[in-house]
Design a protein around this motif. Structure first.
Motif, PDB file in Angstrom:
ATOM      1  N   LEU A 171      43.293  43.452  46.755  1.00 32.00           N
ATOM      2  CA  LEU A 171      44.154  44.552  46.494  1.00 32.00           C
ATOM      3  C   LEU A 171      43.556  45.869  46.683  1.00 32.00           C
ATOM      4  O   LEU A 171      44.143  46.769  46.238  1.00 32.00           O
ATOM      5  N   ALA A 231      48.103  41.246  50.857  1.00 27.26           N
ATOM      6  CA  ALA A 231      47.927  42.011  50.043  1.00 27.26           C
ATOM      7  C   ALA A 231      49.017  43.023  50.235  1.00 27.26           C
ATOM      8  O   ALA A 231      49.405  44.055  49.738  1.00 27.26           O
ATOM      9  N   LEU A 234      52.570  42.836  49.354  1.00 23.19           N
ATOM     10  CA  LEU A 234      52.943  42.978  47.695  1.00 23.19           C
ATOM     11  C   LEU A 234      52.812  44.442  47.225  1.00 23.19           C
ATOM     12  O   LEU A 234      53.004  44.425  46.016  1.00 23.19           O
ATOM     13  N   CYS A 235      52.057  44.777  47.783  1.00 20.94           N
ATOM     14  CA  CYS A 235      52.255  47.139  47.525  1.00 20.94           C
ATOM     15  C   CYS A 235      53.338  47.138  48.490  1.00 20.94           C
ATOM     16  O   CYS A 235      53.357  48.632  47.863  1.00 20.94           O
ATOM     17  N   LEU A 286      46.836  36.496  44.748  1.00 25.37           N
ATOM     18  CA  LEU A 286      47.481  37.602  44.977  1.00 25.37           C
ATOM     19  C   LEU A 286      48.305  37.826  44.321  1.00 25.37           C
ATOM     20  O   LEU A 286      48.245  39.196  43.730  1.00 25.37           O
ATOM     21  N   THR A 287      49.597  37.351  44.303  1.00 31.00           N
ATOM     22  CA  THR A 287      50.435  37.682  43.693  1.00 31.00           C
ATOM     23  C   THR A 287      50.278  37.975  42.180  1.00 31.00           C
ATOM     24  O   THR A 287      50.601  39.017  41.181  1.00 31.00           O
ATOM     25  N   ARG A 290      48.574  41.093  41.742  1.00 31.50           N
ATOM     26  CA  ARG A 290      49.436  42.539  41.356  1.00 31.50           C
ATOM     27  C   ARG A 290      49.996  42.950  40.485  1.00 31.50           C
ATOM     28  O   ARG A 290      49.977  43.488  39.941  1.00 31.50           O
ATOM     29  N   ASP A 294      46.814  44.988  39.603  1.00 29.40           N
ATOM     30  CA  ASP A 294      45.216  45.678  40.714  1.00 29.40           C
ATOM     31  C   ASP A 294      45.971  45.777  42.115  1.00 29.40           C
ATOM     32  O   ASP A 294      47.527  45.461  41.974  1.00 29.40           O
ATOM     33  N   GLY A 295      45.588  46.666  42.898  1.00 29.48           N
ATOM     34  CA  GLY A 295      46.143  47.301  43.713  1.00 29.48           C
ATOM     35  C   GLY A 295      46.283  48.693  43.709  1.00 29.48           C
ATOM     36  O   GLY A 295      46.439  49.189  42.305  1.00 29.48           O
ATOM     37  N   ALA A 298      52.290  51.667  42.165  1.00 26.07           N
ATOM     38  CA  ALA A 298      52.901  51.126  43.362  1.00 26.07           C
ATOM     39  C   ALA A 298      53.900  52.180  42.795  1.00 26.07           C
ATOM     40  O   ALA A 298      53.903  53.518  42.298  1.00 26.07           O
TER      41      ALA A 298
END
Length: 298
Positions: A171, A231, A234-235, A286-287, A290, A294-295, A298
């Protein structure tokens, strides 16, 4: 060396950490929350001052400098965790303190953070703790030699797979523009969330078995490009385009990781130490990361 059974070891345990890197810091903070007193070695005065702000006493240590106060720390410690990599001249902690550690009056546990790289290449087949070590890379050969020396002192050896966690994951790579989907057919990597490393160390402290070797890895070895794609989803982003391994621009060290392929079993940490992984695969890990922010924004 006194291997004692302590009912509530964490409430008053004195832990000495050699090399307070990413994983060892997470271990230390977890044990601090239970009441452990942590002392750690670092290489710079700036890092020592930083650790003082979070209640960790720091000592300066390097192959060229070993402060006398570390000798007293060893004598006072109930547990020692080693997270310093060996060099061409050997393990610096052993070179400076092997005799002191062997004679430490209160010591009930030693842990050594190693790597699954000691298994070498297995063409994608499964390995476990009974698999002979056949390291291919020079740094893994150094690790294997260091492992044997620490095992001779009664240490517990933890073979870590690829480490990820807060601030260190795909991420973050997406956010910085560094994420790439490099594809080498059949290639998989093993990984472990840093919080699960800390859980394994804590479980071993509660159930010491001097000379024990443990693979510290999650339940699902996976192709690296799949992890990046997850990843990205998720983003809410399109995954980066796939890059064939042959065309990828990689540093010599990064390329060397692709020269070995193995699947690492983790049954022993679950069955002997009773560890239930918080992040059994990269998807849960990773979920959660996030959700922590992290990442990319949004």
């Amino acid at each position: 060396m006194a291997w004692l059974s302590i009912l509530d070891y964490r409430a008053f345990m004195k832990l000495l950490v050699f090399g307070l890197g990413y994983s060892a810091l997470h271990v230390s903070q977890r044990l601090q929350m239970s009441g452990a007193q942590v002392t750690a070695t670092v290489r710079s005065r700036a890092k020592a001052d930083e650790l003082a702000q979070v209640g960790i006493a720091a000592r300066l240590f390097s192959p060229d400098h070993a402060g006398a106060e570390i000798v007293d720390d060893i004598a006072a410690s109930d547990a020692i965790l080693i997270s310093v990599p060996p060099g061409e001249s050997g393990d610096p902690v052993l070179a400076s303190f092997a005799g002191r550690i062997a004679a430490a009056p209160n010591l009930r546990w030693i842990g050594y953070l190693s790597t699954v790289g000691v298994y070498g290449d297995h063409a994608g087949n499964w390995v476990d703790e009974t698999t002979p070590t056949t390291p291919g890379k020079g740094r893994s050969r150094l690790r294997t030699t260091a492992e044997q020396a620490w095992l001779a002192l009664g240490a517990h050896v933890f073979r870590l797979s690829g480490i990820y966690g807060p601030g260190r994951n795909q991420l973050v790579q997406l956010a910085s523009g560094a994420a790439r989907r490099i594809v080498k057919p059949g290639q998989i990597f093993n990984r472990i969330h840093v919080a699960d490393i800390a859980a394994v160390i804590e479980a071993s402290l509660a159930r010491p078995r001097p000379g024990g070797i443990y693979n510290v890895t999650d339940n699902e070895p996976a192709p690296p490009q799949d992890v990046v794609a997850f990843a990205a989803r998720l983003c809410g982003l399109e995954p980066p385009a796939e890059i064939p391994f042959e065309r990828a621009e990689l540093s010599p060290m990064a390329r060397s990781f692709y020269s070995e392929n193995r699947r690492v079993r983790n049954a022993l940490i679950r069955e002997e130490l009773g560890v239930t992984l918080n992040y059994p695969t990269y998807r849960e890990g990773l979920t959660a990361l996030r959700a922590l922010g992290d990442g990319p924004p949004a």
